[in-house]
Design a protein around this motif. Sequence first.
Motif, PDB file in Angstrom:
ATOM      1  N   LEU A  16      10.631   6.893   7.333  1.00  0.00           N
ATOM      2  CA  LEU A  16       9.961   6.441   6.118  1.00  0.00           C
ATOM      3  C   LEU A  16       9.734   7.647   5.210  1.00  0.00           C
ATOM      4  CD1 LEU A  16       9.295   4.450   8.519  1.00  0.00           C
ATOM      5  CD2 LEU A  16       7.280   3.802   7.224  1.00  0.00           C
ATOM      6  N   LYS A  17      10.347   7.626   4.024  1.00  0.00           N
ATOM      7  CA  LYS A  17      10.260   8.757   3.100  1.00  0.00           C
ATOM      8  C   LYS A  17       9.318   8.420   1.950  1.00  0.00           C
ATOM      9  CE  LYS A  17      14.674  10.963   4.086  1.00  0.00           C
ATOM     10  NZ  LYS A  17      14.031  12.221   4.503  1.00  0.00           N
ATOM     11  N   LYS A  18       8.237   9.166   1.850  1.00  0.00           N
ATOM     12  CA  LYS A  18       7.201   8.889   0.858  1.00  0.00           C
ATOM     13  C   LYS A  18       7.722   9.114  -0.563  1.00  0.00           C
ATOM     14  CE  LYS A  18       2.431  10.095  -0.317  1.00  0.00           C
ATOM     15  NZ  LYS A  18       1.245  10.920   0.062  1.00  0.00           N
ATOM     16  N   GLY A  19       7.454   8.114  -1.432  1.00  0.00           N
ATOM     17  CA  GLY A  19       7.836   8.234  -2.823  1.00  0.00           C
ATOM     18  C   GLY A  19       9.252   7.812  -3.113  1.00  0.00           C
ATOM     19  N   GLN A  20       9.961   7.274  -2.116  1.00  0.00           N
ATOM     20  CA  GLN A  20      11.361   6.907  -2.327  1.00  0.00           C
ATOM     21  C   GLN A  20      11.606   5.411  -2.134  1.00  0.00           C
ATOM     22  OE1 GLN A  20      14.262   9.460  -0.485  1.00  0.00           O
ATOM     23  NE2 GLN A  20      12.950  11.259  -0.623  1.00  0.00           N
ATOM     24  N   ARG A  21      10.563   4.625  -2.302  1.00  0.00           N
ATOM     25  CA  ARG A  21      10.705   3.180  -2.146  1.00  0.00           C
ATOM     26  C   ARG A  21      11.533   2.600  -3.296  1.00  0.00           C
ATOM     27  NH1 ARG A  21       5.962  -0.782  -0.099  1.00  0.00           N
ATOM     28  NH2 ARG A  21       7.090  -2.751  -0.167  1.00  0.00           N
ATOM     29  N   SER A  22      12.389   1.651  -2.977  1.00  0.00           N
ATOM     30  CA  SER A  22      13.197   0.977  -3.983  1.00  0.00           C
ATOM     31  C   SER A  22      12.901  -0.506  -3.936  1.00  0.00           C
ATOM     32  CB  SER A  22      14.689   1.219  -3.728  1.00  0.00           C
ATOM     33  OG  SER A  22      15.083   0.568  -2.527  1.00  0.00           O
ATOM     34  N   SER A  23      13.426  -1.246  -4.900  1.00  0.00           N
ATOM     35  CA  SER A  23      13.195  -2.685  -4.932  1.00  0.00           C
ATOM     36  C   SER A  23      13.772  -3.363  -3.698  1.00  0.00           C
ATOM     37  CB  SER A  23      13.805  -3.289  -6.192  1.00  0.00           C
ATOM     38  OG  SER A  23      15.201  -3.008  -6.249  1.00  0.00           O
ATOM     39  N   TYR A  24      14.836  -2.778  -3.142  1.00  0.00           N
ATOM     40  CA  TYR A  24      15.454  -3.352  -1.944  1.00  0.00           C
ATOM     41  C   TYR A  24      14.479  -3.373  -0.774  1.00  0.00           C
ATOM     42  CZ  TYR A  24      18.529  -3.819   2.115  1.00  0.00           C
ATOM     43  OH  TYR A  24      19.091  -4.216   3.293  1.00  0.00           O
ATOM     44  N   ASP A  25      13.585  -2.369  -0.740  1.00  0.00           N
ATOM     45  CA  ASP A  25      12.638  -2.279   0.367  1.00  0.00           C
ATOM     46  C   ASP A  25      11.635  -3.421   0.369  1.00  0.00           C
ATOM     47  OD1 ASP A  25      13.705   0.129   1.342  1.00  0.00           O
ATOM     48  OD2 ASP A  25      12.618   1.255  -0.177  1.00  0.00           O
ATOM     49  N   ASP A  26      11.515  -4.147  -0.760  1.00  0.00           N
ATOM     50  CA  ASP A  26      10.568  -5.242  -0.828  1.00  0.00           C
ATOM     51  C   ASP A  26      11.138  -6.551  -0.284  1.00  0.00           C
ATOM     52  OD1 ASP A  26       8.540  -3.724  -2.037  1.00  0.00           O
ATOM     53  OD2 ASP A  26       9.564  -3.868  -3.967  1.00  0.00           O
ATOM     54  N   VAL A  27      12.443  -6.559   0.037  1.00  0.00           N
ATOM     55  CA  VAL A  27      13.066  -7.770   0.555  1.00  0.00           C
ATOM     56  C   VAL A  27      12.617  -7.978   1.994  1.00  0.00           C
ATOM     57  CG1 VAL A  27      15.233  -8.916   1.093  1.00  0.00           C
ATOM     58  CG2 VAL A  27      15.058  -7.449  -0.934  1.00  0.00           C
ATOM     59  N   ASP A  47       0.822  -1.224   0.000  1.00  0.00           N
ATOM     60  CA  ASP A  47       0.000   0.000   0.000  1.00  0.00           C
ATOM     61  C   ASP A  47       0.850   1.267   0.000  1.00  0.00           C
ATOM     62  OD1 ASP A  47      -2.910  -1.190   1.212  1.00  0.00           O
ATOM     63  OD2 ASP A  47      -1.093  -2.281   1.775  1.00  0.00           O
ATOM     64  N   PHE A  48       2.132   1.157   0.348  1.00  0.00           N
ATOM     65  CA  PHE A  48       2.933   2.344   0.613  1.00  0.00           C
ATOM     66  C   PHE A  48       4.075   2.514  -0.395  1.00  0.00           C
ATOM     67  CE2 PHE A  48       1.665   0.527   4.846  1.00  0.00           C
ATOM     68  CZ  PHE A  48       0.520   1.306   4.949  1.00  0.00           C
ATOM     69  N   THR A  49       4.421   3.783  -0.625  1.00  0.00           N
ATOM     70  CA  THR A  49       5.508   4.102  -1.558  1.00  0.00           C
ATOM     71  C   THR A  49       6.753   4.590  -0.831  1.00  0.00           C
ATOM     72  OG1 THR A  49       4.873   6.436  -1.839  1.00  0.00           O
ATOM     73  CG2 THR A  49       3.790   4.805  -3.271  1.00  0.00           C
ATOM     74  N   TRP A  50       6.762   4.474   0.491  1.00  0.00           N
ATOM     75  CA  TRP A  50       7.890   5.054   1.215  1.00  0.00           C
ATOM     76  C   TRP A  50       9.059   4.065   1.358  1.00  0.00           C
ATOM     77  CZ3 TRP A  50       3.913   6.297   5.491  1.00  0.00           C
ATOM     78  CH2 TRP A  50       3.426   5.121   6.075  1.00  0.00           C
ATOM     79  N   SER A  51      10.229   4.634   1.477  1.00  0.00           N
ATOM     80  CA  SER A  51      11.413   3.851   1.818  1.00  0.00           C
ATOM     81  C   SER A  51      11.408   3.630   3.322  1.00  0.00           C
ATOM     82  CB  SER A  51      12.688   4.596   1.409  1.00  0.00           C
ATOM     83  OG  SER A  51      12.752   5.858   2.057  1.00  0.00           O
ATOM     84  N   VAL A  52      12.129   2.622   3.783  1.00  0.00           N
ATOM     85  CA  VAL A  52      12.143   2.290   5.212  1.00  0.00           C
ATOM     86  C   VAL A  52      13.583   2.161   5.687  1.00  0.00           C
ATOM     87  CG1 VAL A  52      11.412   0.657   6.990  1.00  0.00           C
ATOM     88  CG2 VAL A  52       9.956   1.051   4.975  1.00  0.00           C
ATOM     89  N   GLU A  53      13.973   3.051   6.578  1.00  0.00           N
ATOM     90  CA  GLU A  53      15.278   2.973   7.211  1.00  0.00           C
ATOM     91  C   GLU A  53      15.080   3.078   8.717  1.00  0.00           C
ATOM     92  OE1 GLU A  53      17.681   6.082   5.635  1.00  0.00           O
ATOM     93  OE2 GLU A  53      17.764   5.225   3.615  1.00  0.00           O
ATOM     94  N   TRP A  54      16.044   2.613   9.475  1.00  0.00           N
ATOM     95  CA  TRP A  54      15.933   2.718  10.928  1.00  0.00           C
ATOM     96  C   TRP A  54      17.299   2.850  11.564  1.00  0.00           C
ATOM     97  CZ3 TRP A  54      15.316  -1.875   8.357  1.00  0.00           C
ATOM     98  CH2 TRP A  54      16.186  -2.907   8.700  1.00  0.00           C
ATOM     99  N   THR A  55      17.267   3.382  12.768  1.00  0.00           N
ATOM    100  CA  THR A  55      18.465   3.463  13.591  1.00  0.00           C
ATOM    101  C   THR A  55      18.018   3.330  15.035  1.00  0.00           C
ATOM    102  OG1 THR A  55      20.463   4.760  14.050  1.00  0.00           O
ATOM    103  CG2 THR A  55      18.411   5.986  13.845  1.00  0.00           C
ATOM    104  N   THR A  56      18.950   3.409  15.963  1.00  0.00           N
ATOM    105  CA  THR A  56      18.602   3.276  17.375  1.00  0.00           C
ATOM    106  C   THR A  56      19.206   4.427  18.173  1.00  0.00           C
ATOM    107  OG1 THR A  56      20.561   1.942  17.892  1.00  0.00           O
ATOM    108  CG2 THR A  56      18.580   0.755  17.211  1.00  0.00           C
ATOM    109  N   PHE A  57      18.671   4.632  19.363  1.00  0.00           N
ATOM    110  CA  PHE A  57      19.308   5.516  20.326  1.00  0.00           C
ATOM    111  C   PHE A  57      19.114   4.895  21.705  1.00  0.00           C
ATOM    112  CE2 PHE A  57      14.952   7.061  20.470  1.00  0.00           C
ATOM    113  CZ  PHE A  57      14.754   7.426  21.787  1.00  0.00           C
TER     114      PHE A  57
END
Length: 248
Positions: free
Chosen positions: A203-214, A182-192
């Motif tokens: 999550l950045k809208k419109g910046q999803r790549s094929s890698y994000d589907d893994v 449903d979403f077009t965003w890329s997914v990255e994460w970090t910790t603190f």
Amino acid sequence: MEDTPTPSTALAYLNPSYWDERFSKEEEYEWFKDYSHFRHLIQPHLTPHSAVLELGCGNSQMCEQLHKDGTTNITCIDLSHVAVQNMQKRLLSRGFKDIKVLQADMLELPFGDECFDLVIEKGTMDVLFVDSGDPWNPKPETLSKVMATLKGVHRVLKAGGTFISVTFGQPHFRRPIFNAPDFTWSVEWTTFGETFHYFVYVLKKGQRSSYDDVPPTKGFEAPSINLLHEELEGEDFAFRINVEELNC
């Protein structure tokens, strides 16, 4: 103020009356540390002109701290009318007259399409997971609520906008949900954090790549946790995601 009501079980967090009672007695509380601990992770995604939406503001000071950092177009929502009324009064008393605070449900965001540059939540979505069952296979009703929230966030974000989620939820549980088709965003994460780590998803809208589907693997190792650490003796630990996740 009276002592904060302590819930007998985590399921109390799903009851709106619990929050109304709590906010009527509690002036301020920060879930997952205050803004100063993860400010460095938020600021790169903001400009003075950013339109920001905070989900589940409660009685946190995060909106005030964002404002002091130069982002003034801020809208806060909370399901509790008590939290909203108290926040409105507090902000006015401290001179924050341009921060908007509204009573609203994050499952049904009352905003138009593509009107925010950044949406942020800190621990608010975690409430939806307190009765999710098996963390690898959450209950359908849990997923329905989470997806309703995320679809609303995706809708109100501008193209290129960012959703930031500060949570206990580890990537092997959250990534499959964030990466739904449903979403077009890329997914990255970090910790603190130090002994105990919190996760910050960007999550950045419109910046999803094929890698994000893994799909993520179950081999992800959570940061080590010292159960005697003072951070885990308080309410944050009682509120955290299913304890089964500690043993994955």
